[in-house]
Every structure is written in structure tokens, then in C-alpha cells.
Design a protein around this motif. Structure first.
Motif, PDB file in Angstrom:
ATOM      1  N   GLY B  36       0.783  -1.231   0.000  1.00 18.01           N
ATOM      2  CA  GLY B  36       0.000   0.000   0.000  1.00 18.01           C
ATOM      3  C   GLY B  36       0.811   1.275   0.000  1.00 18.01           C
ATOM      4  O   GLY B  36       0.498   2.204   0.748  1.00 18.01           O
ATOM      5  N   VAL B  37       1.832   1.311  -0.793  1.00 21.01           N
ATOM      6  CA  VAL B  37       2.654   2.523  -0.844  1.00 21.01           C
ATOM      7  C   VAL B  37       2.833   2.967  -2.289  1.00 21.01           C
ATOM      8  O   VAL B  37       2.434   2.272  -3.214  1.00 21.01           O
ATOM      9  N   SER B  38       3.443   4.105  -2.462  1.00 17.95           N
ATOM     10  CA  SER B  38       3.598   4.644  -3.812  1.00 17.95           C
ATOM     11  C   SER B  38       4.882   4.129  -4.450  1.00 17.95           C
ATOM     12  O   SER B  38       5.797   3.683  -3.755  1.00 17.95           O
ATOM     13  N   PRO B  39       4.945   4.209  -5.770  1.00 18.47           N
ATOM     14  CA  PRO B  39       6.157   3.799  -6.474  1.00 18.47           C
ATOM     15  C   PRO B  39       7.400   4.496  -5.934  1.00 18.47           C
ATOM     16  O   PRO B  39       8.464   3.870  -5.830  1.00 18.47           O
ATOM     17  N   ALA B  40       7.280   5.742  -5.586  1.00 23.92           N
ATOM     18  CA  ALA B  40       8.460   6.468  -5.105  1.00 23.92           C
ATOM     19  C   ALA B  40       9.050   5.817  -3.862  1.00 23.92           C
ATOM     20  O   ALA B  40      10.264   5.662  -3.736  1.00 23.92           O
ATOM     21  N   THR B  41       8.166   5.415  -2.972  1.00 25.42           N
ATOM     22  CA  THR B  41       8.638   4.750  -1.758  1.00 25.42           C
ATOM     23  C   THR B  41       9.382   3.467  -2.107  1.00 25.42           C
ATOM     24  O   THR B  41      10.469   3.184  -1.585  1.00 25.42           O
ATOM     25  N   VAL B  42       8.750   2.724  -3.005  1.00 26.37           N
ATOM     26  CA  VAL B  42       9.382   1.475  -3.421  1.00 26.37           C
ATOM     27  C   VAL B  42      10.757   1.765  -4.022  1.00 26.37           C
ATOM     28  O   VAL B  42      11.716   1.032  -3.782  1.00 26.37           O
ATOM     29  N   ARG B  43      10.838   2.868  -4.744  1.00 27.57           N
ATOM     30  CA  ARG B  43      12.124   3.198  -5.357  1.00 27.57           C
ATOM     31  C   ARG B  43      13.198   3.399  -4.292  1.00 27.57           C
ATOM     32  O   ARG B  43      14.333   2.959  -4.455  1.00 27.57           O
ATOM     33  N   ASN B  44      12.812   4.081  -3.220  1.00 27.08           N
ATOM     34  CA  ASN B  44      13.778   4.262  -2.132  1.00 27.08           C
ATOM     35  C   ASN B  44      14.252   2.922  -1.585  1.00 27.08           C
ATOM     36  O   ASN B  44      15.449   2.691  -1.387  1.00 27.08           O
ATOM     37  N   ASP B  45      13.285   2.051  -1.356  1.00 27.36           N
ATOM     38  CA  ASP B  45      13.653   0.728  -0.839  1.00 27.36           C
ATOM     39  C   ASP B  45      14.569   0.003  -1.813  1.00 27.36           C
ATOM     40  O   ASP B  45      15.540  -0.644  -1.425  1.00 27.36           O
ATOM     41  N   MET B  46      14.222   0.125  -3.089  1.00 23.86           N
ATOM     42  CA  MET B  46      15.040  -0.539  -4.098  1.00 23.86           C
ATOM     43  C   MET B  46      16.479  -0.020  -4.043  1.00 23.86           C
ATOM     44  O   MET B  46      17.427  -0.803  -4.130  1.00 23.86           O
ATOM     45  N   ALA B  47      16.604   1.289  -3.943  1.00 22.88           N
ATOM     46  CA  ALA B  47      17.948   1.855  -3.882  1.00 22.88           C
ATOM     47  C   ALA B  47      18.720   1.263  -2.716  1.00 22.88           C
ATOM     48  O   ALA B  47      19.889   0.888  -2.839  1.00 22.88           O
ATOM     49  N   ALA B  48      18.021   1.135  -1.571  1.00 24.32           N
ATOM     50  CA  ALA B  48      18.672   0.550  -0.405  1.00 24.32           C
ATOM     51  C   ALA B  48      19.062  -0.902  -0.681  1.00 24.32           C
ATOM     52  O   ALA B  48      20.188  -1.331  -0.402  1.00 24.32           O
ATOM     53  N   LEU B  49      18.134  -1.663  -1.246  1.00 28.76           N
ATOM     54  CA  LEU B  49      18.398  -3.075  -1.546  1.00 28.76           C
ATOM     55  C   LEU B  49      19.585  -3.203  -2.506  1.00 28.76           C
ATOM     56  O   LEU B  49      20.389  -4.133  -2.388  1.00 28.76           O
ATOM     57  N   GLU B  50      19.656  -2.262  -3.419  1.00 26.87           N
ATOM     58  CA  GLU B  50      20.771  -2.337  -4.359  1.00 26.87           C
ATOM     59  C   GLU B  50      22.090  -2.045  -3.646  1.00 26.87           C
ATOM     60  O   GLU B  50      23.094  -2.713  -3.899  1.00 26.87           O
ATOM     61  N   ASP B  51      22.062  -1.072  -2.744  1.00 29.02           N
ATOM     62  CA  ASP B  51      23.273  -0.778  -1.976  1.00 29.02           C
ATOM     63  C   ASP B  51      23.744  -2.005  -1.214  1.00 29.02           C
ATOM     64  O   ASP B  51      24.940  -2.277  -1.110  1.00 29.02           O
ATOM     65  N   GLU B  52      22.786  -2.762  -0.708  1.00 27.05           N
ATOM     66  CA  GLU B  52      23.141  -3.944   0.081  1.00 27.05           C
ATOM     67  C   GLU B  52      23.488  -5.142  -0.795  1.00 27.05           C
ATOM     68  O   GLU B  52      23.822  -6.208  -0.287  1.00 27.05           O
ATOM     69  N   GLY B  53      23.312  -5.000  -2.101  1.00 26.76           N
ATOM     70  CA  GLY B  53      23.743  -6.060  -3.000  1.00 26.76           C
ATOM     71  C   GLY B  53      22.718  -7.142  -3.277  1.00 26.76           C
ATOM     72  O   GLY B  53      23.047  -8.199  -3.798  1.00 26.76           O
TER      73      GLY B  53
END
Lengths: 342, 342
Positions: B36-53
DNA sequence: CTTGGCACTCACGCACGATGAGTGCCAGTT
DNA sequence: AACTGGCACTCATCGTGCGTGAGTGCCAAG
């Protein structure tokens, strides 16, 4: 003779196309092969060959590619069988000579064939139908279980487990062992089945039930078509060389490789004993495999083919080389089996 | 919790990527899954996930793709094992129950696994090393040839042909048969070999030569590593689904499928008895197979794994489904073997 | 911590023209 | 009658350029 040159052109086209995998044009032809004429002349011949259906051009302004009909003519009249080198012959001999049993012979043959031809190799296990019974063994495993072992002249061993309601005595089993061997040993599968079928009736009340269940299992094992359908496959990695047309050509072939019945139909229908059979593209029974060819030969005793072996590859394949390899391996395997049997 | 959502995003990415085979973007994610969140929020999470590999983007302005590390986390903490449907369970049971012998069980298992998972299935034949000798049979084939038949507790039968310089008498052979069985029957392979080794010394001059050659062949058959290396492979046609990266991924795999030793190494090293092991991409021992994953499990009696079975597929595969199928088949096969042995 | 907005990147698809391999045909030569 | 050189023609291939859109990262506001 102009007709001769046309055939020479066809041969050259097949050879070049097989080697380069690209449509071959008139100029390249006269350069690579020493036909002493000009490209224009070759073009005329090509036009004639195309009219007759032996070659085909994918699109205007492209070179020519052999058709199935073209390959057929090439195989029938233009190629002959490329003889194996002495080194190759030696390799075949030593590899097959060191096989320890029937399974090993088959597996080594598959490997050998796929290595020699760089294609997918298929070897059928010797069929039961023509072989004879060498020995039958009855072994008591537990009080209520007997293992039946059927040894055939080809070296194949079939085993079956039998549950018995009452435990037979040692003596009873020994007697039965003698009787079934007297009836079946040395006979062909079909005759052995018949002889065994009559066995229980000749016995006393006590033995009859046991005997008939044993006979049932044995005849089942003899007529078991599963064994007839066994094949070994090797060299599937060579499929990766198929180059283009993965989805259209490789996939159906991969599927076929798992359907042993299909494989047998592909390889089978070998005409004479020693000769090599070639089936090109659409000539085969499966439309999905229209772009694959099969080179196969029978093996076994000189007069009767026990089974077949061969290779499967793209229609664009090295027929002379494959035919040579298939024939050579078939001969060696026949010899090995013959010696092993004496 | 934000951490929880990040994991949910990872799970969603894996699931979508496995299903669609295409990099998955933020918009598609929030639409297909009900976070239940917006794409932008997901993008932030994705960026974090990418940082963590855990994920990775093939190029700027493309969606994300899980890395091996991402799959690993997914398998370890996010997926669980998807339970099999009742129909699937029934299919497994009926198919395996109607197998007639050990070979049949193995072959049916391979077929089953590849059908259930739509992937390449591999089943190792039960190893010799942990099984026991059930019976040894000596059969005189011709005056100068004896066939040795070794029956193991797993149902495996090994046969060897032995040439003898002098023909043994019927009585002599019967005596030897009794002796070798007394020494070996019921023993584990290793113990049986030892017991047999001591046998010839206890015999008189006449029998000793024959006995020792028989014992030699038997111990050779018992220690024969060829048998340990036997595996069945099925479902290679599923490789055609690999989509892209044929040359890089499929070819080495096809090659590996013929090298049974390689396969065993792939499947092997299963840790515990019942649990399913997953090896993802580069975690495996072969760098050529960096884009393939292996899901495997041991089977056999509860305490000791006799052998392993599993599937091989692209790292982008349905892990929960594959793990469920592998586990289910392993359990059923274990049960069948257990019953067959009693 | 979430969200809408916005500028930015870049793979993908498509149209376009140049290139060149290869052909078919024809008239001339042997 | 067979071969050859010349010539016009076809068309797949390749590189270029451009528009499109999916997807992102960042930022300021809620």
C-alpha cells in the motif's frame, strides 16, 4: 560433359555449405574449388540445378543452399564414404576392446560416435527377440521371496523379484532350477517361452503353483518390451553447435531424445545388415524434425541385425564423415559382440 | 516496519522476475502486489536493496533484477516451501508405487521431477558403499566361464564374467557358492570385501586358485566406482526454455549433463538427511555454471542418505515450487526403497 | 517516513541510405 | 552448342539518427 560439371557444382556447394554454414555464391565456388570455368558458367549450372530442385536460394541476391533433394543426390552418387584414418581406427579398437560388459560396450560406443562425428549419437541395446536364453537362476532371498535371474546370449541380464505365499524348500527350488534350464537354456526367446509354458503341467500338485508363477514372471521378462526400447544417447552438447534455428530445430530434437520410442523409430528401419542408411530432413517420420538428418547402421551377427546405432544432426552435416564413423563403429561393435559370445 | 517492507519488496521482485523474466520496475511492483505505498517509496527501498547487494539494474532506466545474494535471502528467509497439491501428491504416489524395480524407480523419479518442475532433473542411483550384500550367485555358463552375480540390499545386481583356465566341477562350485555367501551375505560392502579376502587362504590347494580369482572379481565389483557414479538425467528439453543466453548457459550445462562425475558433484554435498539444499549460481563449484542453480535433497533411510536427487535450472527459477517437488519426491522414493527392502 | 513532481538516462524500435554480394540475362566469342 | 564478360537489378546487412517511453534519482512538501 556439362552434366558432369553440374554434379561437380552440386558437390562443391554441399561441401562448402557444410563447411561454412553460409549460402555459397558462384564466385566463391570457382575460387575455392578448381573448376576451370568462369563464375557466369557456374551461375548457369546453378540455375539449372535450382530448376531441378537440388538447390535453393533463401532470397534473391543470396548464394545457394542445398535442398533435401540435393543432399540426397550428394549422398547417393557424389560422396562415397570417407575412409577412417588409421589413428581413428586404432582409437575405436582400443576403446571398445577394453569394455567390460554389454552395458559398457553400448556406453562406450555412444561416446565414441559422438566424439568422432561431433553429433548426437544413439545406440540401441541389442534386442531380446533374436537372442537366446543362456541360463536361468533362481535365488532365495528371504523365505517368501525368490529372485529370478535371466541371462541371455547377448550378455543381458534381466532380474525379477517374486513373492511366494509358502516358502519352497531348498530341494524343491533346485529341482525347479534344473527343469527351467532344461526347458529354456539355449533356446530362442520365443521357443523358450513356449517350452516354459508347458512346464507346470508336467509337475506334481505341490510344485505346480510355484512353478507356474515362476514361469509367468519369466515369460513376462522375456516379452518385456521395455528392454527392446532401451537406447543410450550421448553428445547432446553438440546440439549447441546448431547455430541458428534453436527453437525450431533443437527443441524438438531435445524432446525426441527423451522419448526413446521416437528415437528407435528414427534410427530404426535399417535396410540391410552392413550398409549405412541415411535419412535426410523431411524423409523422416516426424515433421518437427524436418531439419535434421539421421545416419544409422545395424550391428550384430553378419546375417541378422541385432540392433541399430547412429547419429542425428542437422541436415547440413558431414555425411561422408558421419557415414564412415557409423559404419566403423557398427562393425567393431559387431565383432566385439561376436567374440564375447563365441 | 520499514525493514519488513524492504523484504517484501525483494520478495515481490523475485517473484515477478521469475514469472516474467524481465527486469521489474517500481510501478509494476505496486500494481501487481498490494503493497500500500507509492512507487516512489518502493524506489527508495530498491535503492537501499541495491546498496546492500540484493538486487541490481542491468542499466540505468531499467528495472531491477535479483542478484545471487538476493535469491539466497529469498530462499533462506522469504519463501518457505510451497506445499504440493493433493493431486500432485497422488500423482507422485501412484507413479512411484507402480515401479517394478530399482531402475524403474529411479527412471520414474527423474521423469516425475522434470515434469513437476519443468526443469532438468537428476537422480543418483543408490550408492553401493552403504548397502549390504544380499546374495552371491555363481553360474557356470560354459566349461571355461563362470558368471558371478552380486545382489545387494538395494536391489542392485552386478554381474561379472570370469574365465577359468580349468573347468571347476559342479560340486566344487556349489561348495564355493556356500562359502562366499557365508562370508559375505548380510555384510556391508566393506566388511564383505574383507571377509572374502580371507577366504582363499582357508581352502585346500585345488580350490585356492579358483577361489582367489572369484574373490578378486567380486571385490572389484564391490569397489567399482562406476556404479557409484551412475545417475539418471531427464527433462533436458526444458533447457529450451532458457530463453536468452543459450551459448553462455545452456551449452556448459549440456556438457555437464554428460559428465556424470560433474553432475554428482553438483547435486552432492547435501547436508542433512531430509532437508532440501539449494545452491545458487556462483555458489556452485563450476564457474561456467554461474547462472544455474541446483535444488537437491538426499534420499534413503531416515538416518543415512543413500543418494541424492534434484533439479538444475537457471538461477531465475521457481525455488519454492522446485524445493517442494524435490522434497516430496525424495520422501516418496525413500519410503518406496524402505518398503522394498523391509 | 512517505509522496508527488520533475528532470534525466538510455534501451528499443524504426526509418533511411549506402554498401556490396550475388544473381539473371544477353550479346559476343570460341 | 557451350562458354564468357558485361551490365543492370535485387535485396540483406549495417551504421546512423531520431522519437518514444519506461524507469530512475532527487527534492521539497506533507
Amino acid at each position: 560433359m556439362v552434366e558432369d560439371r553440374k554434379l561437380a557444382v552440386l558437390r562443391a556447394i554441399v561441401e562448402d555449405y557444410v563447411a561454412t554454414e553460409e549460402p555459397v555464391g558462384s564466385r566463391a565456388l570457382v575460387e575455392r574449388h578448381g573448376l576451370g570455368v568462369s563464375p557466369a558458367t557456374v551461375r548457369n549450372d546453378m540455375a539449372a540445378l535450382e530448376d531441378e530442385g537440388f538447390i535453393h536460394q533463401p532470397h534473391t541476391s543470396a548464394g545457394r543452399v542445398p535442398t533435401d533433394k540435393g543432399y540426397r543426390l550428394f549422398v547417393d552418387r557424389l560422396s562415397g564414404v570417407k575412409p577412417m584414418s588409421a589413428a581413428e581406427k586404432r582409437a575405436i579398437a582400443t576403446l571398445l576392446d577394453s569394455a567390460v560388459d554389454l552395458d559398457d560396450v553400448v556406453q562406450r560406443s555412444v561416446r565414441l560416435l559422438s566424439n568422432l562425428t561431433h553429433q548426437v549419437a544413439i545406440v540401441q541395446y541389442p534386442t531380446l527377440s533374436r537372442s537366446t536364453v543362456r541360463h536361468i537362476e533362481l535365488v532365495q532371498i528371504t523365505p517368501s521371496r525368490i529372485m529370478l535371474i535371466l541371462i541371455l546370449s547377448t550378455g543381458r541380464v534381466e532380474q525379477r523379484l517374486l513373492e511366494t505365499p509358502v516358502a519352497p524348500s531348498e530341494h524343491q527350488l533346485a529341482d525347479l532350477r534344473t527343469r527351467v534350464n532344461q526347458a529354456a537354456a539355449g533356446e530362442r526367446i520365443a521357443d523358450a517361452s513356449a517350452a516354459l509354458g508347458a512346464l507346470p503341467d508336467a509337475l506334481g500338485q505341490d510344485d505346480r503353483a510355484l512353478a507356474s508363477s515362476i514361469v509367468d514372471v519369466l515369460t513376462e521378462a522375456m516379452s518385456d518390451h521395455r528392454s527392446d526400447e532401451r537406447v543410450a544417447v550421448g553428445g547432446a552438447a553438440n546440439l549447441a553447435r546448431f547455430g541458428d534455428s534453436f527453437q525450431t530445430a533443437v527443441r524438438p530434437l531435445l524432446e525426441a531424445l527423451e522419448e526413446h520410442v521416437v528415437l528407435l523409430k528414427l534410427i530404426g528401419e535399417v535396410t540391410a545388415g552392413d550398409s549405412v542408411t541415411v535419412r535426410i530432413g523431411h524423409e523422416g517420420p516426424y515433421s518437427e524434425l524436418a531439419s535434421t538428418s539421421v545416419v544409422a547402421a545395424g550391428y550384430g551377427p553378419p546375417d541378422q541385425a541385432l540392433a541399430t546405432l547412429g547419429v542425428v544432426g542437422p541436415t547440413r552435416m558431414d555425411y561422408p564423415g558421419s557415414m564412415a564413423a557409423v559404419r566403423a563403429v557398427a562393425r567393431y561393435v559387431s565383432r566385439i559382440l561376436d567374440e564375447g559370445q563365441q
